[in-house]
Every structure is written in structure tokens, then in C-alpha cells.
Scaffold this motif. Structure first.
Motif, mmCIF file in Angstrom:
data_model
loop_
_atom_site.group_PDB
_atom_site.id
_atom_site.type_symbol
_atom_site.label_atom_id
_atom_site.label_comp_id
_atom_site.label_asym_id
_atom_site.label_seq_id
_atom_site.Cartn_x
_atom_site.Cartn_y
_atom_site.Cartn_z
ATOM 1 N N GLN A 155 3.841 0.580 2.699
ATOM 2 C CA GLN A 155 3.735 -0.543 3.637
ATOM 3 C C GLN A 155 3.569 -1.818 2.833
ATOM 4 O O GLN A 155 2.584 -1.963 2.108
ATOM 5 N N LYS A 197 0.854 -1.176 0.000
ATOM 6 C CA LYS A 197 0.000 0.000 0.000
ATOM 7 C C LYS A 197 0.894 1.232 0.000
ATOM 8 O O LYS A 197 1.936 1.238 0.630
ATOM 9 N N VAL A 200 4.650 -6.413 13.735
ATOM 10 C CA VAL A 200 4.980 -5.003 13.526
ATOM 11 C C VAL A 200 4.594 -4.159 14.742
ATOM 12 O O VAL A 200 5.304 -3.229 15.112
ATOM 13 N N LEU A 247 0.683 -8.047 11.654
ATOM 14 C CA LEU A 247 0.342 -6.889 12.483
ATOM 15 C C LEU A 247 0.885 -7.061 13.895
ATOM 16 O O LEU A 247 1.430 -6.129 14.485
ATOM 17 N N VAL A 279 2.374 -5.343 2.502
ATOM 18 C CA VAL A 279 1.381 -6.105 3.254
ATOM 19 C C VAL A 279 1.418 -7.591 2.926
ATOM 20 O O VAL A 279 0.567 -8.353 3.375
ATOM 21 N N VAL A 285 0.053 1.209 11.729
ATOM 22 C CA VAL A 285 0.974 0.774 12.775
ATOM 23 C C VAL A 285 2.416 0.759 12.273
ATOM 24 O O VAL A 285 3.344 1.103 12.999
ATOM 25 N N GLY A 286 2.591 0.384 11.006
ATOM 26 C CA GLY A 286 3.933 0.269 10.477
ATOM 27 C C GLY A 286 4.569 1.596 10.102
ATOM 28 O O GLY A 286 5.771 1.767 10.231
ATOM 29 N N LEU A 317 -7.545 -4.899 8.012
ATOM 30 C CA LEU A 317 -6.269 -5.256 8.620
ATOM 31 C C LEU A 317 -5.110 -4.613 7.875
ATOM 32 O O LEU A 317 -4.136 -4.177 8.480
ATOM 33 N N GLY A 318 -5.228 -4.552 6.563
ATOM 34 C CA GLY A 318 -4.183 -3.925 5.770
ATOM 35 C C GLY A 318 -4.041 -2.453 6.099
ATOM 36 O O GLY A 318 -2.938 -1.931 6.237
ATOM 37 N N GLU A 319 -5.163 -1.780 6.267
ATOM 38 C CA GLU A 319 -5.138 -0.361 6.638
ATOM 39 C C GLU A 319 -4.464 -0.172 7.990
ATOM 40 O O GLU A 319 -3.651 0.725 8.185
ATOM 41 N N MET A 320 -4.839 -1.056 8.898
ATOM 42 C CA MET A 320 -4.308 -0.956 10.244
ATOM 43 C C MET A 320 -2.810 -1.216 10.239
ATOM 44 O O MET A 320 -2.047 -0.516 10.910
ATOM 45 N N LEU A 321 -2.412 -2.195 9.464
ATOM 46 C CA LEU A 321 -0.987 -2.509 9.365
ATOM 47 C C LEU A 321 -0.218 -1.298 8.846
ATOM 48 O O LEU A 321 0.863 -0.967 9.344
ATOM 49 N N SER A 322 -0.775 -0.621 7.870
ATOM 50 C CA SER A 322 -0.105 0.559 7.322
ATOM 51 C C SER A 322 0.047 1.627 8.385
ATOM 52 O O SER A 322 1.097 2.268 8.500
ATOM 53 N N MET A 359 8.192 -4.458 7.725
ATOM 54 C CA MET A 359 8.225 -4.537 9.182
ATOM 55 C C MET A 359 8.177 -3.175 9.867
ATOM 56 O O MET A 359 8.288 -3.091 11.089
ATOM 57 N N GLY A 360 8.037 -2.122 9.098
ATOM 58 C CA GLY A 360 7.957 -0.805 9.707
ATOM 59 C C GLY A 360 9.266 -0.336 10.316
ATOM 60 O O GLY A 360 9.271 0.362 11.324
ATOM 61 N N LEU A 372 -2.117 -11.557 7.727
ATOM 62 C CA LEU A 372 -2.034 -10.140 8.043
ATOM 63 C C LEU A 372 -2.070 -9.912 9.544
ATOM 64 O O LEU A 372 -1.380 -9.047 10.071
ATOM 65 N N VAL A 425 -6.397 -6.705 17.051
ATOM 66 C CA VAL A 425 -6.448 -6.766 15.592
ATOM 67 C C VAL A 425 -7.784 -6.307 15.034
ATOM 68 O O VAL A 425 -8.025 -6.409 13.831
ATOM 69 N N LEU A 473 1.204 5.222 1.019
ATOM 70 C CA LEU A 473 0.569 6.305 1.771
ATOM 71 C C LEU A 473 0.720 7.611 1.006
ATOM 72 O O LEU A 473 1.502 7.698 0.067
#
Lengths: 216, 216
Positions: free
Chosen positions: A47, A39, A120, A117, A49, B120-121, B113-118, A164-165, A113, B49, A41
Motif C-alpha cells: 500500500q 507499507k 480509496v 483514505l 501511503v 481499506v486499500g 491512519l496508515g494502517e487503516m489505509l492499508s 489507490m487500491g 492520509l 477516519v 503486507l
DNA sequence: CGGGAAGTTGAGCCGCGTCAACCATAGTGG
DNA sequence: CCACTATGGTTGACGCGGCTCAACTTCCCG
């Protein structure tokens, strides 16, 4: 399943297979090669995924939600099996086992995912890197791509960092740490794992089992 | 759909509805109340999550993969609609539209979950907090639970911290910052958003639209 | 032989984690 | 009716993990 196959497609390394926001009429299954889901930003950060390995399905979101929620890029040369979205309906109407399998697949993606999460969100640098390397090693081993503790690893350090951020620099230094401590060596496009157990332990992933997925 | 309903179930606040690893024979749809999805790491840390709001489906993973990959807990009192897993099969065999909807749902979860991962990461503390508050506000508004810019917020700060990968202390200080700067106030169990646009912008979420989901 | 992409390494700083108090509210039992 | 306790929220001090900046090194590929 071959009834649904409408052709094969070869993507060159570095090319974009599906773009975030696109509503493609095509769905794919990866046959060979590796890729990335990511994704972007608004400020340009990225990110990652997911990593796409042979057997993975690509474009389910687009098929079922109308548009892709992330981009997909080929890292190596990839050959894929192509389907048409319209055939999804036929599948749901006439092939309950297959469509159940598809839902299973979506749930599996969700699971992956969730794991990512957790890594990360909760782990520190060294554990994050150990975690991805271990996950990679396990998945590729399950695919039969392990030769003498070595698996292919065609990605760049930047990809792992974005997954992994972590920053690229810190990812690099952490990889160096794992290397000198003798856990795993990633050089060129091969990853060598010297002490799998301990690597897994570093990544808090003792209990993770490989997923069994129904054929599609 | 009522054909599949086998009953209603009420969960008390704080109680665990489904445990990670459990292979429940029951699936639920939340009718009222709110809950949490979370994974527990071996050292006791917790990654939230997902937040469960009315209309959300619970237990799809268990239904389709055989076991839950995260726990589900009721935060407030929740009433849920109960189904039997065995009926999933019937659904796939005889109700293609419904089963397609179920897959859509799984794909939506994956998207969230993908949005959240972005978040958080890639985001820093203030953006993360702004992002969840904004997401919450939008989802609850879409559910019609917004009264005068106020939405219910029954969670603890610790839950938000565990969701965004921040410490409790830092979450608290960041919330304080958003409060004194006049973006949003979260006090007791209500969240008041004073400047929705700017809050959304802080969370890099200008373009996020509410999901439309097919009824199930 | 030049140029671009990826990897490596050091210096310095700051966001965020940890520790440690302290406050507020609500439920409990004597 | 009021100590007593538990749970959640608030605030300050301080140190470190990880980020940024910046240089340098390979290694390709043309």
C-alpha cells in the motif's frame, strides 16, 4: 536551521532510504527528486501511503516513535538534507517555533492520509485516478514545477495502483479512458493535464487547497 | 498537566463535538465514552477516519493547522477535558517534554491512519471486517475494558461500513459470516471475540502491537 | 541481438454494490 | 395501554465494476 544540518545524502533511483521497522538515527528533508512511502503486507501486497516531493520531511515517525511504520524509497535520484535524531531534542528544548512547525508537519501528513483514505474508501475507479492525478498536478504546480500544463511524473502505473487500491490492469484502462476523453495524458514521465477543472471535478476535489507549510 | 485544564465538557450521544472546517479555540482529551472522526464528501458519502476511545486527543489539527480537517461526533455520552488553544504555545515554549509528547501523538495518529489505509486499500471484505474488530478488541483490552472476552461496541454497522469502505449490506453479511463461523459475535453494544488468534490472522494483523503513548 | 521491465488490451468471472423487503426494538402521543 | 413512527439490523435477488489470467508490444540497456 542550517545549524542542524549534518550533511547531504544522495539516493539512487530504486534504492530504499528507510525500511519499515527500522529505527534510524537519521532524519531527512527531501531537496530534489521524488520518492514513495509504502507499507508491505504479509502476503506481499503493497500500500503506497504517500508520494514524497521536494520539501517533504522523511523519518519523523522514526524520530518520534522509535521506528518507521512504513518504508521510503527513492523513485528518481534524490538529494536530501540529513539530520541526527539526537538534535530533535535540542530542537524541542530550545526552539519552540521549530518544534511547533514539526508538529504542524505531522498534522499535515495526517491530513493528507485522511484525504487519501476518503478517496480509496469511497470513490470508484475513475474518480480515484482523477483524484491522484489532480492532487499531483496541484502539488507540483504549487512547487513551481508546472510548465505548459505539464508536470513531471516519474512513477510507474503500479505505484498509482498500489496507492489507490486498484489493480494494475484496471488502473491502466482507467488512465486510457481519461486520455481518450481528453482530461489528462500521462506518457513517459510527464503528466499533461488538458482540462484541470473537469479533472478536479471528476475527483470530487473542487475545494481542496494547497497546504501552506511553515519552513523547517 | 492539570495546569492547562480549563474545565470539563460533557457531550450527549449523537452530538457533534467539532465540525470539519471549524477553527475551534478549544482542544479536548477524551476521558470517558467513545466517538467517531469522519470526513464528509460532497455527494454526502462519509469516510470514518478514526474511532475515539478514552485517552485520545481531539482537535490537534485545529490547534496546529488552524482548522479541523474532519468532524468529530460523540457516539456515546462523552466526558472530555478541555484546553485552550492559546495554551499550546505556552506548552511548546516551556514544556519541551509535553510538546514532544504531542508530536508523538500526532505521529501515532498518522500511523493508525496508515494502517487503516492499508486495510481499506488492500484487503477483501472479510479481512477488512476481521481487521477492525480485531483492532478494536486489542485497543479496548489494552484500556482494561475487556471482561470475559467482551468489549463495549457502541457503534452502528453503518459506522464500520463507512470506516472500511464497504456497503452497509455487505458489512452486515460479513459480520454474519464471522458470527456463524464462530470467530466473533457483535450483538447490541458488546463485541464478543471467541477466537482472538484466528480473528487476528483473518485480518492479517498478527504483528500489530498496542501503541504505548506518553502521558499528556 | 537478447532479455527484462513497463505498458496495453481482451476474455471471463466473482465480490460487492444497489434495490427492496421485512423484522425488532424503543420512544411518543392520543 | 396501544397504535404509530423511527432507527437499526437482516436477508434475498440481481447486475456491474474491477480483479485475474494471459497474451502481446514497446522500450531500454547490455
Amino acid at each position: 536551521m542550517s545549524r542542524f544540518k549534518t550533511g547531504e545524502f544522495v539516493a539512487q533511483p530504486g534504492s530504499e532510504i528507510l525500511a519499515e521497522g527500522a529505527s534510524s538515527t537519521q532524519l531527512y528533508t527531501a531537496l530534489e527528486g521524488m520518492g514513495l512511502r509504502y507499507k508491505t503486507l504479509e502476503d506481499g501486497r503493497r500500500q503506497v501511503v504517500g508520494f514524497i516531493l521536494p520539501g517533504d520531511f522523511i523519518g519523523l515517525q522514526s524520530g518520534v516513535m522509535g521506528e518507521m511504520k512504513h518504508s521510503v524509497e527513492a523513485t528518481t535520484r534524490m538529494t536530501m538534507c540529513v539530520f541526527n535524531r539526537s538534535e530533535l531534542w535540542d530542537l524541542f528544548k530550545n526552539h519552540p517555533r521549530r518544534s511547533f512547525g514539526l508538529t504542524h508537519l505531522a498534522a499535515s501528513e495526517e491530513f493528507l492520509l485522511g484525504e487519501m483514505l476518503s478517496a480509496v474508501g469511497q470513490m470508484d475507479g475513475i474518480a480515484k485516478i482523477a483524484w491522484v492525478l489532480n492532487r499531483f498536478y496541484k502539488r507540483l504546480t504549487a512547487l513551481g514545477l508546472n510548465e505548459n500544463d505539464q508536470v513531471p511524473m516519474p512513477y510507474r502505473q503500479q505505484d498509482i495502483a498500489d496507492a489507490m487500491g486498484l489493480s494494475l490492469v484496471h488502473t491502466n484502462k482507467t488512465l486510457a479512458k481519461l486520455r481518450v476523453e481528453g482530461f489528462a495524458t500521462w506518457s513517459g514521465d510527464t503528466l499533461t493535464v488538458h482540462r484541470p477543472e473537469e479533472l478536479a471535478e471528476l475527483g470530487y476535489a473542487k475545494g481542496v487547497k494547497p497546504l501552506k507549510r511553515p519552513l523547517i
